[in-house]
Scaffold this motif. Structure first.
Motif, PDB file in Angstrom:
ATOM      1  N   LEU A 176       0.829  -1.206   0.000  1.00 10.23           N
ATOM      2  CA  LEU A 176       0.000   0.000   0.000  1.00 10.23           C
ATOM      3  C   LEU A 176       0.866   1.259   0.000  1.00 10.23           C
ATOM      4  O   LEU A 176       1.955   1.276   0.566  1.00 10.23           O
ATOM      5  CB  LEU A 176      -0.924   0.020   1.219  1.00 10.23           C
ATOM      6  N   LYS A 177       0.352   2.330  -0.627  1.00 10.08           N
ATOM      7  CA  LYS A 177       1.046   3.615  -0.648  1.00 10.08           C
ATOM      8  C   LYS A 177       0.440   4.502   0.433  1.00 10.08           C
ATOM      9  O   LYS A 177      -0.739   4.425   0.725  1.00 10.08           O
ATOM     10  CB  LYS A 177       0.874   4.294  -2.007  1.00 10.08           C
ATOM     11  N   LYS A 178       1.263   5.394   0.982  1.00  5.42           N
ATOM     12  CA  LYS A 178       0.766   6.319   1.992  1.00  5.42           C
ATOM     13  C   LYS A 178       0.053   7.470   1.299  1.00  5.42           C
ATOM     14  O   LYS A 178       0.483   7.942   0.258  1.00  5.42           O
ATOM     15  CB  LYS A 178       1.908   6.853   2.857  1.00  5.42           C
ATOM     16  N   ALA A 179      -1.054   7.909   1.922  1.00  2.00           N
ATOM     17  CA  ALA A 179      -1.817   9.024   1.371  1.00  2.00           C
ATOM     18  C   ALA A 179      -2.290   9.911   2.507  1.00  2.00           C
ATOM     19  O   ALA A 179      -2.551   9.445   3.616  1.00  2.00           O
ATOM     20  CB  ALA A 179      -3.014   8.506   0.585  1.00  2.00           C
ATOM     21  N   GLU A 180      -2.380  11.211   2.221  1.00  2.00           N
ATOM     22  CA  GLU A 180      -2.866  12.148   3.211  1.00  2.00           C
ATOM     23  C   GLU A 180      -4.267  12.569   2.808  1.00  2.00           C
ATOM     24  O   GLU A 180      -4.520  12.889   1.649  1.00  2.00           O
ATOM     25  CB  GLU A 180      -1.953  13.380   3.273  1.00  2.00           C
ATOM     26  N   THR A 181      -5.175  12.595   3.781  1.00  2.00           N
ATOM     27  CA  THR A 181      -6.549  13.014   3.483  1.00  2.00           C
ATOM     28  C   THR A 181      -6.645  14.521   3.558  1.00  2.00           C
ATOM     29  O   THR A 181      -6.029  15.153   4.427  1.00  2.00           O
ATOM     30  CB  THR A 181      -7.543  12.387   4.480  1.00  2.00           C
ATOM     31  N   GLN A 182      -7.387  15.093   2.640  1.00  2.00           N
ATOM     32  CA  GLN A 182      -7.587  16.531   2.610  1.00  2.00           C
ATOM     33  C   GLN A 182      -9.077  16.811   2.686  1.00  2.00           C
ATOM     34  O   GLN A 182      -9.842  16.293   1.876  1.00  2.00           O
ATOM     35  CB  GLN A 182      -7.032  17.129   1.322  1.00  2.00           C
ATOM     36  N   GLU A 183      -9.463  17.632   3.659  1.00  2.00           N
ATOM     37  CA  GLU A 183     -10.876  17.999   3.787  1.00  2.00           C
ATOM     38  C   GLU A 183     -11.165  19.116   2.804  1.00  2.00           C
ATOM     39  O   GLU A 183     -10.599  20.197   2.885  1.00  2.00           O
ATOM     40  CB  GLU A 183     -11.187  18.460   5.213  1.00  2.00           C
ATOM     41  N   LYS A 184     -12.047  18.848   1.849  1.00  2.00           N
ATOM     42  CA  LYS A 184     -12.365  19.843   0.835  1.00  2.00           C
ATOM     43  C   LYS A 184     -13.493  20.762   1.273  1.00  2.00           C
ATOM     44  O   LYS A 184     -13.650  21.846   0.748  1.00  2.00           O
ATOM     45  CB  LYS A 184     -12.723  19.149  -0.475  1.00  2.00           C
ATOM     46  N   ASN A 185     -14.307  20.320   2.234  1.00  2.00           N
ATOM     47  CA  ASN A 185     -15.403  21.149   2.736  1.00  2.00           C
ATOM     48  C   ASN A 185     -15.380  21.103   4.267  1.00  2.00           C
ATOM     49  O   ASN A 185     -16.223  20.476   4.890  1.00  2.00           O
ATOM     50  CB  ASN A 185     -16.741  20.634   2.194  1.00  2.00           C
ATOM     51  N   PRO A 186     -14.412  21.796   4.881  1.00  2.00           N
ATOM     52  CA  PRO A 186     -14.303  21.721   6.340  1.00  2.00           C
ATOM     53  C   PRO A 186     -15.424  22.507   7.009  1.00  2.00           C
ATOM     54  O   PRO A 186     -15.982  23.436   6.432  1.00  2.00           O
ATOM     55  CB  PRO A 186     -12.940  22.347   6.634  1.00  2.00           C
ATOM     56  N   LEU A 187     -15.758  22.123   8.231  1.00  2.00           N
ATOM     57  CA  LEU A 187     -16.775  22.833   9.004  1.00  2.00           C
ATOM     58  C   LEU A 187     -16.208  24.155   9.492  1.00  2.00           C
ATOM     59  O   LEU A 187     -15.016  24.257   9.807  1.00  2.00           O
ATOM     60  CB  LEU A 187     -17.224  21.981  10.191  1.00  2.00           C
ATOM     61  N   PRO A 188     -17.050  25.204   9.568  1.00  2.00           N
ATOM     62  CA  PRO A 188     -16.532  26.500  10.027  1.00  2.00           C
ATOM     63  C   PRO A 188     -16.226  26.472  11.521  1.00  2.00           C
ATOM     64  O   PRO A 188     -16.889  25.789  12.293  1.00  2.00           O
ATOM     65  CB  PRO A 188     -17.677  27.463   9.711  1.00  2.00           C
ATOM     66  N   THR A 189     -15.244  27.263  11.885  1.00  2.00           N
ATOM     67  CA  THR A 189     -14.868  27.364  13.291  1.00  2.00           C
ATOM     68  C   THR A 189     -15.817  28.344  13.975  1.00  2.00           C
ATOM     69  O   THR A 189     -16.498  29.126  13.306  1.00  2.00           O
ATOM     70  CB  THR A 189     -13.414  27.859  13.423  1.00  2.00           C
ATOM     71  N   PRO A 190     -15.871  28.361  15.308  1.00  2.00           N
ATOM     72  CA  PRO A 190     -16.739  29.320  16.013  1.00  2.00           C
ATOM     73  C   PRO A 190     -16.405  30.781  15.676  1.00  2.00           C
ATOM     74  O   PRO A 190     -17.294  31.628  15.624  1.00  2.00           O
ATOM     75  CB  PRO A 190     -16.493  29.017  17.488  1.00  2.00           C
ATOM     76  N   GLU A 191     -15.136  31.083  15.411  1.00  2.00           N
ATOM     77  CA  GLU A 191     -14.735  32.453  15.061  1.00  2.00           C
ATOM     78  C   GLU A 191     -15.349  32.865  13.724  1.00  2.00           C
ATOM     79  O   GLU A 191     -15.846  33.982  13.556  1.00  2.00           O
ATOM     80  CB  GLU A 191     -13.204  32.574  14.990  1.00  2.00           C
ATOM     81  N   VAL A 192     -15.325  31.950  12.747  1.00  2.00           N
ATOM     82  CA  VAL A 192     -15.884  32.237  11.426  1.00  2.00           C
ATOM     83  C   VAL A 192     -17.389  32.463  11.535  1.00  2.00           C
ATOM     84  O   VAL A 192     -17.939  33.391  10.923  1.00  2.00           O
ATOM     85  CB  VAL A 192     -15.560  31.082  10.444  1.00  2.00           C
TER      86      VAL A 192
END
Length: 187
Positions: A64-80
């Motif tokens: 298996l190859k190593k892969a990094e997951t990328q969140e394309k639609n992250p949840l907004p933070t409380p500050e946002v």
């Protein structure tokens, strides 16, 4: 078949007595229930020995190859979220929701007069009606018909029972009849 056919003559001339008796033998007989059950058991045993997931047995995790997951639609933070609330409030203050009320001109209204089609009576009218009712009651008593009523004019009437209760003899006869019917039904 027509009479001109040569086979027709042979069929008519054929003698059954010249045939030999032969017993039929089934060369491809159907399996019995026992044979089918034995085959099912054998197939299950074979499946247990040879695992269906042989690919998983042979699988190597090192390929298996190593892969990094990328969140394309992250949840907004409380500050946002707080910044968005402030921006919405500022926009509402600048542009009033009731812009129609800001543009409204009272001089465009027309004068109208209301007309009461069923006005309530004034206290004076109510008092006059009360006095009129009291005067009428004094002149004509409400129970004038009752005072003039003569009980002597009534005719005597006899009540007739159309649905009379049964006598004891009728009840006993009905019980005996039901017992007799039950006795016949049991036989």
């Amino acid at each position: 078949m027509s009479n001109k056919c040569p086979v027709t003559g042979e069929v008519k001339a054929f003698k059954r007595g010249s045939l030999k008796k032969i017993e039929t033998q089934e060369k491809n007989c159907l399996p019995t229930v026992q044979v089918i059950d034995d085959e099912k058991i054998a197939i299950k045993e074979k499946c247990m020995k040879n695992t269906l997931n042989s690919e998983l047995d042979e699988f190597k995790a090192c390929t298996l190859k190593k892969a990094e997951t990328q969140e394309k639609n992250p949840l907004p933070t409380p500050e946002v979220i707080e910044q968005e609330k402030i921006a919405i409030e500022e926009k509402c203050m600048k542009n009033t929701l009731n812009s129609e009320l800001d543009e409204f001109k009272a001089c465009n209204l027309k004068k109208a007069q209301t007309q009461e089609k069923n006005p309530l009576p004034t206290p004076e009218v109510i008092a006059q009606e009360k006095i009129a009712i009291e005067e009428k009651c004094m002149k004509e008593p409400l129970n004038a018909e009752l005072e003039e009523f003569n009980a002597g004019k009534l005719k005597k009437a006899q009540t007739k029972e159309k649905n009379a209760l049964p006598t004891k003899e009728e009840i006993e006869a009905e019980k005996k009849e039901k017992k007799a019917q039950k006795g016949k039904a049991k036989k």
